[in-house]
Design a protein around this motif. Structure first.
Motif, PDB file in Angstrom:
ATOM      1  N   CYS A  72     -21.234  76.507  67.749  1.00  0.00           N
ATOM      2  CA  CYS A  72     -21.482  76.070  69.121  1.00  0.00           C
ATOM      3  C   CYS A  72     -22.968  75.987  69.449  1.00  0.00           C
ATOM      4  N   GLY A  73     -23.806  76.573  68.646  1.00  0.00           N
ATOM      5  CA  GLY A  73     -25.236  76.547  68.895  1.00  0.00           C
ATOM      6  C   GLY A  73     -25.859  77.887  68.599  1.00  0.00           C
ATOM      7  N   SER A  74     -27.067  78.110  69.120  1.00  0.00           N
ATOM      8  CA  SER A  74     -27.802  79.337  68.824  1.00  0.00           C
ATOM      9  C   SER A  74     -27.931  80.265  70.026  1.00  0.00           C
ATOM     10  N   ASN A  75     -27.567  79.793  71.193  1.00  0.00           N
ATOM     11  CA  ASN A  75     -27.750  80.594  72.398  1.00  0.00           C
ATOM     12  C   ASN A  75     -26.519  81.470  72.647  1.00  0.00           C
ATOM     13  N   TRP A  76     -26.349  82.471  71.779  1.00  0.00           N
ATOM     14  CA  TRP A  76     -25.136  83.299  71.871  1.00  0.00           C
ATOM     15  C   TRP A  76     -25.401  84.680  72.475  1.00  0.00           C
ATOM     16  N   ASN A  77     -26.666  85.055  72.669  1.00  0.00           N
ATOM     17  CA  ASN A  77     -26.953  86.335  73.320  1.00  0.00           C
ATOM     18  C   ASN A  77     -28.125  86.185  74.271  1.00  0.00           C
ATOM     19  N   GLU A  78     -28.180  87.087  75.257  1.00  0.00           N
ATOM     20  CA  GLU A  78     -29.234  87.079  76.251  1.00  0.00           C
ATOM     21  C   GLU A  78     -29.689  88.515  76.515  1.00  0.00           C
ATOM     22  N   ASN A  79     -30.979  88.667  76.797  1.00  0.00           N
ATOM     23  CA  ASN A  79     -31.557  89.952  77.184  1.00  0.00           C
ATOM     24  C   ASN A  79     -32.333  89.788  78.478  1.00  0.00           C
ATOM     25  N   GLU A  80     -32.349  90.826  79.276  1.00  0.00           N
ATOM     26  CA  GLU A  80     -33.122  90.774  80.501  1.00  0.00           C
ATOM     27  C   GLU A  80     -33.583  92.183  80.866  1.00  0.00           C
ATOM     28  N   ASN A  81     -34.643  92.240  81.668  1.00  0.00           N
ATOM     29  CA  ASN A  81     -35.144  93.537  82.141  1.00  0.00           C
ATOM     30  C   ASN A  81     -34.239  94.081  83.239  1.00  0.00           C
ATOM     31  N   CYS A  82     -34.258  95.394  83.401  1.00  0.00           N
ATOM     32  CA  CYS A  82     -33.438  96.035  84.430  1.00  0.00           C
ATOM     33  C   CYS A  82     -34.104  97.344  84.837  1.00  0.00           C
TER      34      CYS A  82
END
Length: 352
Positions: free
Chosen positions: A96-106
């Protein structure tokens, strides 16, 4: 056959697979041949490039599944991070592509004083006295939960890096007494230690030896001696215990068995709340003059003075006056002194 392999290579490496068109990208003969080998479900590339023959058109519309929920923040304050991921509906995420995870500050707000690491505690003892040991220390999070402050709750370092002295086993200790004086099953043991204080420094050889002993047959007729008298009861009331014992004729209890002691309850009656009875009359004075003494006693209502306390007798002084003989002596002395002074007074008058 050459055309077949060229077509296969072209499909695998020279073209991208359309997710919208339901057709065989390989030659029809090639797809039918491969499909006849039951490879449609085994090889993912075949299902993609022979979609029509493998009847996989309806399921090959690649799309991302919904995102998972965000993970817990790595820190409760002071800017941590969290992540989430998603999967492709078919096969690996790369379909489906390469954008399979995300990170963000908290939790980017500053930490207050309560959620801070304490000072490091003292170092623990070194694991080895020499030859490269390790020691560790820890610290405490102000909230009482280490994960609130992070993951660095402990640390370790090398210690006692100097070479060990001549490492060797100490001499064997003395043998313990044999468990039996005769017959089968007697054993005694001895042990040794490494001179460094840690047995593993000297190797894996045995640190304890256990051997059979006193294996000679026991003399015929060894037996239990008579039971001893019962010991005094451990309590005067309220359920105590007393025991009696016996010994084996060989001097080793194990030679005769295990029934060498009896233990029974005694004085099981409930303890009463004892009270002192009335004092008895005073005894006569031990002297008629010259300071004597007299006593009186009392008893506990339970019959055992220990149930009431320790004050069961009282003593008083009596007849403190001087005895008659002593008074007569004083009288004689007084008369002698008076007569001497009177005679001297008369003598002085005559000589005047």
């Amino acid at each position: 056959m050459l055309i077949f392999f060229l077509t296969l290579i072209l499909a695998l490496f020279g073209r991208s697979v359309s997710q919208e068109v339901c057709e065989d990208l390989l030659a029809a003969n090639s797809c039918r041949f491969l499909a006849s080998q039951n490879d449609c479900q085994t090889w993912n590339w075949l299902s993609l490039n022979c979609a029509k023959t493998c009847n996989s058109c309806a399921t090959e519309q690649f799309s991302w599944l919904p995102w998972t929920t965000w993970s817990a923040c790595a820190l409760p304050c002071g800017r941590g991070t969290r992540s989430r991921s998603r999967s492709c509906n078919i096969g690996q995420e790369s379909n489906c592509g390469s954008n399979w995870n995300e990170n963000e500050n908290c939790n980017e707000f500053p930490c207050n004083d309560a959620i801070q690491w304490s000072d490091w505690l003292s170092w623990g003892s070194c694991s080895h006295p020499c030859g490269n040991g390790t020691r560790s220390r820890s610290r405490i999070c102000g909230s009482g939960r280490p994960f609130d402050c992070g993951t660095n709750a402990s640390e370790s370092e090398e210690c006692n890096m100097h070479d060990c002295p001549d490492v060797h086993w100490n001499e064997w200790g003395p043998w313990t007494p044999c468990t039996k004086s005769c017959g089968d099953g007697g054993k005694h043991s001895r042990s040794r230690s490494c001179n460094t204080g840690i047995d593993s420094d000297c190797g894996s050889e045995e640190t304890e030896q256990t051997w059979a002993c006193n294996t000679d047959a026991c003399p015929f007729g060894y037996r239990w001696n008579e039971w001893s008298q019962w010991s005094p009861c451990t309590k005067s009331c309220g359920s105590g215990t007393h025991t009696q014992t016996r010994t084996c004729s060989t001097g080793q209890q194990d030679d005769c068995g295990t029934e060498w002691r009896h233990k029974w309850k005694c004085n099981t009656e409930k303890c009463n709340a004892g009270k002192w009875n009335t004092w008895n009359s005073w005894t006569s004075c031990s002297k008629t003059c010259g300071e004597g003494s007299r006593t009186r006693t009392r008893s506990c209502s339970t019959g055992r003075n220990s149930d009431c306390g320790i004050t069961s007798i009282e003593t008083l002084l009596c007849n403190k006056f001087a005895c008659l003989g002593e008074l007569n002596l004083l009288s004689v002395c007084f008369k002698f002194t008076y007569r001497f002074r009177y005679d001297r007074f008369i003598s002085d008058l005559r000589n005047a």
